[in-house]
Design an enzyme around this catalytic site. Structure first.
Site, PDB file in Angstrom:
ATOM      1  N   HIS A   1       0.820  -1.217   0.000  1.00 35.58           N
ATOM      2  CA  HIS A   1       0.000   0.000   0.000  1.00 35.58           C
ATOM      3  C   HIS A   1       0.856   1.271   0.000  1.00 35.58           C
ATOM      4  O   HIS A   1       0.742   2.081  -0.931  1.00 35.58           O
ATOM      5  CB  HIS A   1      -0.987  -0.037   1.174  1.00 35.58           C
ATOM      6  CG  HIS A   1      -1.608   1.277   1.504  1.00 35.58           C
ATOM      7  ND1 HIS A   1      -2.441   1.952   0.636  1.00 35.58           N
ATOM      8  CD2 HIS A   1      -1.501   2.064   2.598  1.00 35.58           C
ATOM      9  CE1 HIS A   1      -2.827   3.089   1.195  1.00 35.58           C
ATOM     10  NE2 HIS A   1      -2.275   3.182   2.383  1.00 35.58           N
TER      11      HIS A   1
ATOM     12  N   HIS B   1       3.957   6.826   5.209  1.00 35.37           N
ATOM     13  CA  HIS B   1       2.812   7.571   5.735  1.00 35.37           C
ATOM     14  C   HIS B   1       2.027   6.824   6.810  1.00 35.37           C
ATOM     15  O   HIS B   1       1.364   7.438   7.628  1.00 35.37           O
ATOM     16  CB  HIS B   1       1.880   8.030   4.607  1.00 35.37           C
ATOM     17  CG  HIS B   1       0.956   6.977   4.082  1.00 35.37           C
ATOM     18  ND1 HIS B   1       1.287   6.154   3.037  1.00 35.37           N
ATOM     19  CD2 HIS B   1      -0.297   6.607   4.460  1.00 35.37           C
ATOM     20  CE1 HIS B   1       0.292   5.324   2.788  1.00 35.37           C
ATOM     21  NE2 HIS B   1      -0.683   5.564   3.644  1.00 35.37           N
TER      22      HIS B   1
ATOM     23  N   GLU C   1       1.533   5.898  12.538  1.00 36.50           N
ATOM     24  CA  GLU C   1       0.186   5.526  12.974  1.00 36.50           C
ATOM     25  C   GLU C   1       0.099   4.034  13.335  1.00 36.50           C
ATOM     26  O   GLU C   1      -0.463   3.660  14.347  1.00 36.50           O
ATOM     27  CB  GLU C   1      -0.795   5.842  11.838  1.00 36.50           C
ATOM     28  CG  GLU C   1      -2.207   5.289  12.036  1.00 36.50           C
ATOM     29  CD  GLU C   1      -3.139   6.312  12.676  1.00 36.50           C
ATOM     30  OE1 GLU C   1      -2.662   7.413  12.992  1.00 36.50           O
ATOM     31  OE2 GLU C   1      -4.311   5.984  12.869  1.00 36.50           O
ATOM     32  N   ASP C   2       0.664   3.191  12.489  1.00 37.10           N
ATOM     33  CA  ASP C   2       0.379   1.755  12.600  1.00 37.10           C
ATOM     34  C   ASP C   2       1.521   0.875  13.109  1.00 37.10           C
ATOM     35  O   ASP C   2       1.328  -0.312  13.335  1.00 37.10           O
ATOM     36  CB  ASP C   2      -0.024   1.191  11.219  1.00 37.10           C
ATOM     37  CG  ASP C   2      -1.370   1.719  10.770  1.00 37.10           C
ATOM     38  OD1 ASP C   2      -2.091   2.259  11.631  1.00 37.10           O
ATOM     39  OD2 ASP C   2      -1.684   1.615   9.580  1.00 37.10           O
TER      40      ASP C   2
ATOM     41  N   ASP D   1      -2.979   8.338  -0.902  1.00 38.34           N
ATOM     42  CA  ASP D   1      -3.396   7.292   0.039  1.00 38.34           C
ATOM     43  C   ASP D   1      -4.855   6.926  -0.240  1.00 38.34           C
ATOM     44  O   ASP D   1      -5.232   5.763  -0.346  1.00 38.34           O
ATOM     45  CB  ASP D   1      -3.234   7.852   1.461  1.00 38.34           C
ATOM     46  CG  ASP D   1      -3.695   6.880   2.541  1.00 38.34           C
ATOM     47  OD1 ASP D   1      -3.394   5.685   2.432  1.00 38.34           O
ATOM     48  OD2 ASP D   1      -4.341   7.344   3.503  1.00 38.34           O
TER      49      ASP D   1
ATOM     50  N   ASP E   1     -24.666  13.632 -25.146  1.00 36.76           N
ATOM     51  CA  ASP E   1     -24.330  13.614 -26.566  1.00 36.76           C
ATOM     52  C   ASP E   1     -23.312  14.679 -26.943  1.00 36.76           C
ATOM     53  O   ASP E   1     -23.043  14.906 -28.104  1.00 36.76           O
ATOM     54  CB  ASP E   1     -25.588  13.693 -27.437  1.00 36.76           C
ATOM     55  CG  ASP E   1     -26.180  15.081 -27.465  1.00 36.76           C
ATOM     56  OD1 ASP E   1     -25.736  15.914 -26.643  1.00 36.76           O
ATOM     57  OD2 ASP E   1     -27.077  15.339 -28.267  1.00 36.76           O
TER      58      ASP E   1
HETATM   59 MN    MN Z   1      -2.528   4.592   4.081  1.00 33.38          MN
END
Ligand code: MN
Length: 737
Positions: free
Chosen positions: A66, A90, A94-95, A157, A278
């Site tokens: 990712h 990124h 956070e993770d 992201d 159209d």
């Molecule tokens: Mn992300």
């Protein structure tokens, strides 16, 4: 017909299955990035891979695929290596166990700051469940980010998350993310000029939000292109011939309408599908600005243009820097065709948005002043802050019509603990917040925690504050609290609350006074219904009567006279005291110089009481008016000593009379203050015959009490009792009218 826009997307999509390799990413960035620090970028790739370890995506891919995909998207709009690295990292803060300090140490402070910015946005996102506040959320993002690269990473992201959203099992989660994308990120992408990103985000969201509509529109579009394939191919050929005739070198791209943009037009205008769909579009890309106008001229010379659809965004670029000529003509077969005519540079800009103005030679500065100026962005004013750069970046018709960043600065963006965004005017305080959440929340607000800490209600809120309202079971705000609000909503709610509380207090007071008065007249309140009394005294309701008495607009004596004609003149059974009024004044006041039979009046200005030293003033046509010796009004008669009459109280007055003393009280304007004052008076054996609210300020209330007492001594005791109360600021005998 060739469809380059779709082809481009397919091209991007093909890169995604599997994971982009370290080498592949390095090559893609090196291709456009001068002096690329390949070592740093490579290390960032490895770091992301290592930190995310065995984490996996919903698709089953390793998690690090990712951030790598996000980095590749950023490379596609040719951003600087700091941004690419931030894209790779990124999600690490956070993770994973990565920290700002570690990232800063390994890759530089600027990378760490970008990652931090993205992390903050992501956290806000999880808090903000209410997408109907999307517009505010956009404003919040623009007001708080100070580096546009944070937004660009966030957009990349989101693009990758949307491309892979079908892997998520929970339908409600897919829907929430799609709505957020549609409402917040697609408009932001527009705003920074990333049209491709914006329309891809829209289309992917649309697929989740309204799959049936999208399918139907795509089906019709496919039918329509098949029907018109011949016409379109002929127009394309006509264009090529025309350009060759003029000797202009160009590329022609066919553009297919996006299902979502058609849907939006169908929603907004009452037009038919065919009317919208159209109009086919071609993009003509040429070598120079001069050629753009040459193309325009020759096209207009052979086909009629629809004047209201002609736009020259080259001489007047869109605020976000977009440049192109747009015209719609009636081409071969009377077919309406839109042409977008632009140079390669302009096309590049349209694809890369603000990123097109990035200057790699000037890393400290970021944007290339020349390029930004050329794009119509005021470089000097805008380059320092990216959010400032965005301030005029709106396409009025598309996004935030009144958008001016200054406007946002006048706002403060705050959150409930559950993440609902509450936008308040700058300078707002917790009560404004509480009332903005809900009137009931404001009414019971008695305190606030700001970012987890107990703070005074006078605290000014700041951007990003999370405010927790501490509520009581009872309405809390009193009139003085208005000073701790700046919004009209909070103010009027507090006023309403104070008024209704006041009404309740006056009503209760009125009922109490009526009760007392009945007892004094020997009527047992249990024997009568107040409703009946109200009716007999001519009131619409018990409440109306109680309020009239409580507010001092109606005397209990009058009420008794009206409702109990037999009792009105009965002396007070228990006390055997005579109330002093003009009828019996001559029994109570005596004086040597007093002409027998003269009418005596008790002055209202000073309400003399037995025990007071008194003096009489002869007033023509009126008789003698009795004042206390200290009454201020007496100075009016200083020049007329002949009017003065020496008076004294009779023995009867000193021992048995009931008189009315008037007391002015200044008390804190708090809930229940009236009840407290009345209880104190009653405890000191005074009967309140009338109360009048004289003035009510924010913090203090002025009240006039008429209190029946037998003598001055009693009144003095009542004054002392009142002064002993903490709510009382001042209690004095009222001596002036
Ligand atoms: Mn992300």
């Amino acid at each position: 017909m060739a469809d380059d826009a779709t082809a481009l997307k397919a091209d991007i999509a093909e890169e995604l299955p599997g994971v982009i390799s370290r080498q592949d990413l390095l090559e893609r960035v090196a291709e456009y990035h001068p002096d690329l620090d390949e070592d740093r970028l490579g290390r960032a790739y490895d770091y992301a891979k290592e930190k995310h370890g065995v984490q996996a995506r919903a698709s089953g891919d390793p998690y690090y695929s990712h951030p790598v995909a996000v980095a590749a998207l950023l490379a596609q709009i040719k951003l600087d290596d700091v941004t690419i690295i931030a894209g790779l990292l990124h999600d690490t803060i956070e993770d994973t166990d990565a920290t700002h300090a570690e990232v800063a140490g390994l890759f530089g402070e600027d990378v760490a700051d970008l990652v931090d910015g993205v992390t903050k946005l992501t956290q806000l996102e999880y808090r903000s469940e209410e997408t109907k506040q999307a517009e505010n959320f956009q404003k919040f993002i623009l007001a708080t980010i100070n580096d546009i690269r944070v937004l660009l990473v966030k957009l990349a992201d989101r693009v990758h998350n949307m491309r892979t959203i079908h892997h998520l099992n929970k339908a409600d989660k897919r829907l929430r993310i799609a709505r957020e994308t549609m409402d917040i990120y697609a408009p932001l992408a527009h705003r920074v000029g990333l049209y491709h990103v914006a329309s891809e985000l829209e289309d992917l969201s649309f697929e989740q939000i309204n799959p049936d509509a999208r399918k139907a529109i795509q089906h019709r579009l496919t039918e329509l292109s098949a029907e018109n394939a011949n016409d379109l191919e002929r127009i394309r050929q006509d264009l090529i011939v025309l350009m060759e005739g003029e000797g202009i070198d160009c590329r022609i791209k066919g553009r297919r309408k996006q299902a979502y943009s058609i849907w939006r037009k169908l929603e907004r205008k009452s037009i038919s599908f065919r009317d919208v769909a159209d109009i086919f579009a071609f993009r003509v890309i040429v070598g120079s600005v001069e050629d753009c106008y040459k193309v325009l001229g020759s096209v207009h010379s052979v086909w009629a243009c629809l004047p209201d659809r002609f736009r020259d965004f080259i001489s007047v670029p869109k605020p976000n820097g977009y440049k192109s000529l747009h015209t719609t003509v009636r081409a071969s077969g009377n077919r309406r065709v839109e042409l977008q005519i632009r140079t390669e540079d302009m096309d590049d800009s349209a694809e890369r948005g603000v990123a097109a103005h990035w200057n790699y030679k000037n890393q400290a500065y970021g944007f290339d002043a020349e390029s930004a100026r050329a794009a119509g962005l005021d470089a000097e004013a805008n380059l320092r802050s990216f959010s400032e750069l965005l301030q005029d970046g709106a396409e009025p018709a598309e996004f935030l019509e009144h958008a001016k960043l200054e406007m946002y600065r006048e706002h403060v963006f705050t959150f409930t603990p559950k993440g609902r965004l509450i936008v308040l005017p700058g300078g707002a305080m917790p009560l404004d917040f509480a009332y903005a959440v809900h009137t009931a929340v404001g009414d019971t607000c008695k305190g606030a925690r700001i970012n987890g800490e107990l703070r005074p209600l006078r605290s000014e809120l700041r951007n990003g504050d999370v405010v927790e309202v501490i509520r009581g079971s009872e309405p809390a705000p009193v009139a003085g609290w208005e000073a701790m609000t700046i919004t009209g909503r909070a103010r009027s709610a507090i006023r309403r609350l104070v008024r209704s509380r006041e009404t309740r207090e006056f009503r209760n007071l009125g009922v109490g006074l009526i009760d007392q008065a009945m007892r004094r007249h020997g009527i047992d309140p249990l024997d009568v219904k107040l409703e009946d009394i109200a009716e007999r005294a001519g009131f619409d309701s018990l409440t109306a009567m109680a309020l009239a008495v409580g507010r001092g607009r109606y005397q209990t004596a009058d009420l008794i006279a009206e409702a109990f004609p037999g009792h009105a003149t009965m002396p007070d059974a228990g006390a055997r005291k005579l109330p002093i009024d003009d009828d019996n004044a001559s029994l109570l006041v005596a004086g040597q110089d007093l002409t027998p039979g003269v009418t005596l009046h008790l002055a209202e200005c000073c309400s003399p009481l037995p025990g007071d030293r008194i003096i009489g003033i002869q007033e023509p046509e009126r008789g003698v008016v009795v004042h206390t010796i200290s009454c201020a009004r007496l100075t009016e008669f200083d020049d007329n000593p002949e009017l003065w009459v020496d008076l004294r109280w009779t023995e009867l007055a000193e021992t048995g009379a009931v008189a009315v003393g008037r007391i002015r009280v200044t008390a804190a304007n708090k809930q229940g203050v009236l009840a407290t004052l009345c209880a104190a008076v009653a405890q000191a054996n005074g009967n309140i015959s009338r109360v009048e609210t004289d003035a009510r300020g924010a913090d203090f209330i002025d009240l006039l009490f008429d209190i029946e007492v037998e003598d001055l001594k009693r009144l003095t005791q009542i004054l002392a009792a009142l002064r002993s109360l903490s709510v009382v600021d001042k209690a004095v005998r009222e001596q002036e009218a």
